[in-house]
Design a protein around this motif. Sequence first.
Motif, PDB file in Angstrom:
ATOM      1  N   SER A 111       0.931  -0.901  -0.296  1.00  0.00           N
ATOM      2  CA  SER A 111      -0.039   0.133   0.020  1.00  0.00           C
ATOM      3  C   SER A 111       0.607   1.137   0.014  1.00  0.00           C
ATOM      4  O   SER A 111       1.038   2.315  -0.924  1.00  0.00           O
ATOM      5  N   GLN A 112       1.787   0.703   0.479  1.00  0.00           N
ATOM      6  CA  GLN A 112       2.688   2.794   0.690  1.00  0.00           C
ATOM      7  C   GLN A 112       3.729   2.346  -0.390  1.00  0.00           C
ATOM      8  O   GLN A 112       4.112   3.438  -0.932  1.00  0.00           O
ATOM      9  N   GLY A 113       4.202   1.397  -1.010  1.00  0.00           N
ATOM     10  CA  GLY A 113       4.994   1.363  -1.967  1.00  0.00           C
ATOM     11  C   GLY A 113       3.654   2.139  -3.417  1.00  0.00           C
ATOM     12  O   GLY A 113       4.052   2.892  -4.071  1.00  0.00           O
ATOM     13  N   ALA A 114       2.191   1.973  -3.219  1.00  0.00           N
ATOM     14  CA  ALA A 114       1.801   2.077  -3.836  1.00  0.00           C
ATOM     15  C   ALA A 114       1.142   3.838  -3.849  1.00  0.00           C
ATOM     16  O   ALA A 114       1.980   4.780  -4.949  1.00  0.00           O
ATOM     17  N   ALA A 115       0.883   4.347  -2.865  1.00  0.00           N
ATOM     18  CA  ALA A 115       0.796   5.741  -1.915  1.00  0.00           C
ATOM     19  C   ALA A 115       2.337   6.947  -2.742  1.00  0.00           C
ATOM     20  O   ALA A 115       2.542   7.691  -3.192  1.00  0.00           O
ATOM     21  N   LEU A 116       3.456   5.658  -2.919  1.00  0.00           N
ATOM     22  CA  LEU A 116       4.418   6.815  -3.293  1.00  0.00           C
ATOM     23  C   LEU A 116       4.411   6.646  -4.703  1.00  0.00           C
ATOM     24  O   LEU A 116       5.146   7.949  -5.736  1.00  0.00           O
ATOM     25  N   ASP A 117       4.644   5.819  -5.758  1.00  0.00           N
ATOM     26  CA  ASP A 117       4.278   5.219  -6.986  1.00  0.00           C
ATOM     27  C   ASP A 117       3.009   6.666  -7.348  1.00  0.00           C
ATOM     28  O   ASP A 117       3.336   7.708  -8.540  1.00  0.00           O
ATOM     29  N   LYS A 118       2.549   6.523  -6.764  1.00  0.00           N
ATOM     30  CA  LYS A 118       0.983   7.680  -7.261  1.00  0.00           C
ATOM     31  C   LYS A 118       1.094   9.050  -6.654  1.00  0.00           C
ATOM     32  O   LYS A 118       0.797  10.413  -7.049  1.00  0.00           O
ATOM     33  N   TYR A 119       2.147   9.341  -5.748  1.00  0.00           N
ATOM     34  CA  TYR A 119       1.790  10.753  -4.551  1.00  0.00           C
ATOM     35  C   TYR A 119       3.062  11.255  -4.618  1.00  0.00           C
ATOM     36  O   TYR A 119       2.806  12.681  -4.856  1.00  0.00           O
ATOM     37  N   ALA A 120       4.264  10.475  -4.840  1.00  0.00           N
ATOM     38  CA  ALA A 120       5.499  11.055  -4.172  1.00  0.00           C
ATOM     39  C   ALA A 120       6.046  11.879  -5.329  1.00  0.00           C
ATOM     40  O   ALA A 120       6.029  10.826  -6.512  1.00  0.00           O
ATOM     41  N   LYS A 121       7.594  12.514  -5.140  1.00  0.00           N
ATOM     42  CA  LYS A 121       8.442  12.923  -6.340  1.00  0.00           C
ATOM     43  C   LYS A 121       9.167  11.473  -6.618  1.00  0.00           C
ATOM     44  O   LYS A 121       9.443  10.564  -6.106  1.00  0.00           O
ATOM     45  N   LYS A 122       9.630  11.509  -7.850  1.00  0.00           N
ATOM     46  CA  LYS A 122      10.049  10.257  -8.580  1.00  0.00           C
ATOM     47  C   LYS A 122      11.209  10.573  -8.430  1.00  0.00           C
ATOM     48  O   LYS A 122      12.007   8.818  -7.789  1.00  0.00           O
ATOM     49  N   THR A 123      12.007  11.292  -7.759  1.00  0.00           N
ATOM     50  CA  THR A 123      13.094  11.589  -6.828  1.00  0.00           C
ATOM     51  C   THR A 123      13.347  11.338  -5.292  1.00  0.00           C
ATOM     52  O   THR A 123      14.388  10.566  -5.454  1.00  0.00           O
ATOM     53  N   VAL A 124      12.446  10.469  -5.041  1.00  0.00           N
ATOM     54  CA  VAL A 124      12.526  10.479  -3.730  1.00  0.00           C
ATOM     55  C   VAL A 124      13.617   9.408  -3.220  1.00  0.00           C
ATOM     56  O   VAL A 124      13.234   8.258  -3.876  1.00  0.00           O
ATOM     57  N   LYS A 125      13.866   9.863  -1.765  1.00  0.00           N
ATOM     58  CA  LYS A 125      14.716   7.821  -1.496  1.00  0.00           C
ATOM     59  C   LYS A 125      13.708   7.990  -0.315  1.00  0.00           C
ATOM     60  O   LYS A 125      13.211   8.239   0.498  1.00  0.00           O
ATOM     61  N   VAL A 126      13.887   6.877  -0.253  1.00  0.00           N
ATOM     62  CA  VAL A 126      13.332   6.170   0.500  1.00  0.00           C
ATOM     63  C   VAL A 126      13.878   4.850   1.701  1.00  0.00           C
ATOM     64  O   VAL A 126      14.840   3.557   0.449  1.00  0.00           O
ATOM     65  N   LEU A 127      14.232   5.058   2.717  1.00  0.00           N
ATOM     66  CA  LEU A 127      14.148   4.556   3.744  1.00  0.00           C
ATOM     67  C   LEU A 127      13.728   3.502   4.213  1.00  0.00           C
ATOM     68  O   LEU A 127      12.145   3.909   5.489  1.00  0.00           O
ATOM     69  N   VAL A 128      13.564   2.073   4.712  1.00  0.00           N
ATOM     70  CA  VAL A 128      12.506   1.845   5.089  1.00  0.00           C
ATOM     71  C   VAL A 128      13.287   0.811   6.285  1.00  0.00           C
ATOM     72  O   VAL A 128      15.046   0.313   5.828  1.00  0.00           O
ATOM     73  N   VAL A 129      12.696   1.181   7.105  1.00  0.00           N
ATOM     74  CA  VAL A 129      13.508   0.647   8.616  1.00  0.00           C
ATOM     75  C   VAL A 129      12.490  -0.171   9.610  1.00  0.00           C
ATOM     76  O   VAL A 129      13.632  -1.823   9.825  1.00  0.00           O
ATOM     77  N   GLY A 130      11.151  -0.668   8.880  1.00  0.00           N
ATOM     78  CA  GLY A 130      10.295  -1.797   9.906  1.00  0.00           C
ATOM     79  C   GLY A 130      10.555  -2.179   9.170  1.00  0.00           C
ATOM     80  O   GLY A 130      10.890  -3.056   8.086  1.00  0.00           O
ATOM     81  N   ASN A 131      10.498  -4.485  10.119  1.00  0.00           N
ATOM     82  CA  ASN A 131      11.177  -5.056  10.705  1.00  0.00           C
ATOM     83  C   ASN A 131       9.707  -6.159   9.501  1.00  0.00           C
ATOM     84  O   ASN A 131       8.483  -6.479   9.850  1.00  0.00           O
TER      85      ASN A 131
END
Length: 333
Positions: A111-131
């Motif tokens: 769900s969060q990946g889809a939200a990034l795809d739809k709403y965020a800048k294409k240059t966004v830097k994404v750091l995943v911490v949750g295990n």
Amino acid sequence: MADPIRVLVTGAAGQIAYSLLYSIAKGDVFGKDQPLILLLLDITPMLPVLDGVVMELQDCALPLLREVVPTDKEEVAFKDLDAAILVGSMPRKEGMERKDLLKANVAIFKSQGAALDKYAKKTVKVLVVGNPANTNCLITAKSAPSIPKENFSCLTRLDHNRARSQVAMRCGIPADNVRNVIIWGNHSSTQYPDVHHCKVSVKGEDKPAFDVVKDDTWLKGDFISTVQQRGAAVIKARKLSSAMSAAKAICDHMRDIWTGTAEGEFVSMGVYSSGNSYGVPDDLIYSFPVTIKNKTWKIVEGLEINDFSRAKMEATAAELVEERDTAISFLAV
């Protein structure tokens, strides 16, 4: 001053975020002259707690912090992002199989990946911490096909810092006198903390860690297991998971993405494997040694890998392949 950047932290009412937000807001991560807007995402029942966090951030009177937006809506949280720090995830509960944990987290990070795809800048830097961070990161990247896979990474800097600190304490020197430890593989108990390429500075001279520590049995035994099991040891002692040290590692990781690594130094990050480095299978998020310049990471190639290291690197890769395949079977559902 520069225009404000938009930075998202998920799981923003949790204890890691509570240790993290002040450092971000005061300029420790993106720079002392970089204004920012903080987007804070959490689940609906946590919104009252989030309001308290917002009040505290306001009460810090921080000059760089232009706005704080608490929300439970992805379309608000992910809009026009420059950076996303995905801390929130489903924690493992008593009696929960790892498979159940993966299934719950696939739903969140899809769900969060889809939200990034739809709403965020294409240059966004994404750091995943949750295990489980590596596999959650892979699911996020797969669910955001219009954003380059190189923009996604997961946190193994905490393990890197733990390894660095263990060597420093053993040698009786400050932690910044130890550089180029490596965390290979998964952020789990199969990870391989490797000091075969680590340099220890003694009286201004760089020496191999094995020569300074002078205890191969410890470096190949207790050192590795201490780093692998450190998270569990903290939980046993504190009755809570690592928060302060995790927040510091997140800051280190994102700051290096933003400003680059020091000359002659590499750090550990979970990044996308294209199958061309050290025999690691492709289509995994695997922790490698990297250097960073112009917000772009590059795997450090050509390091000599002995048989001891190779076996441990392959074991953690095998766990990641199994995790990935299980997670992808849920992705299709």
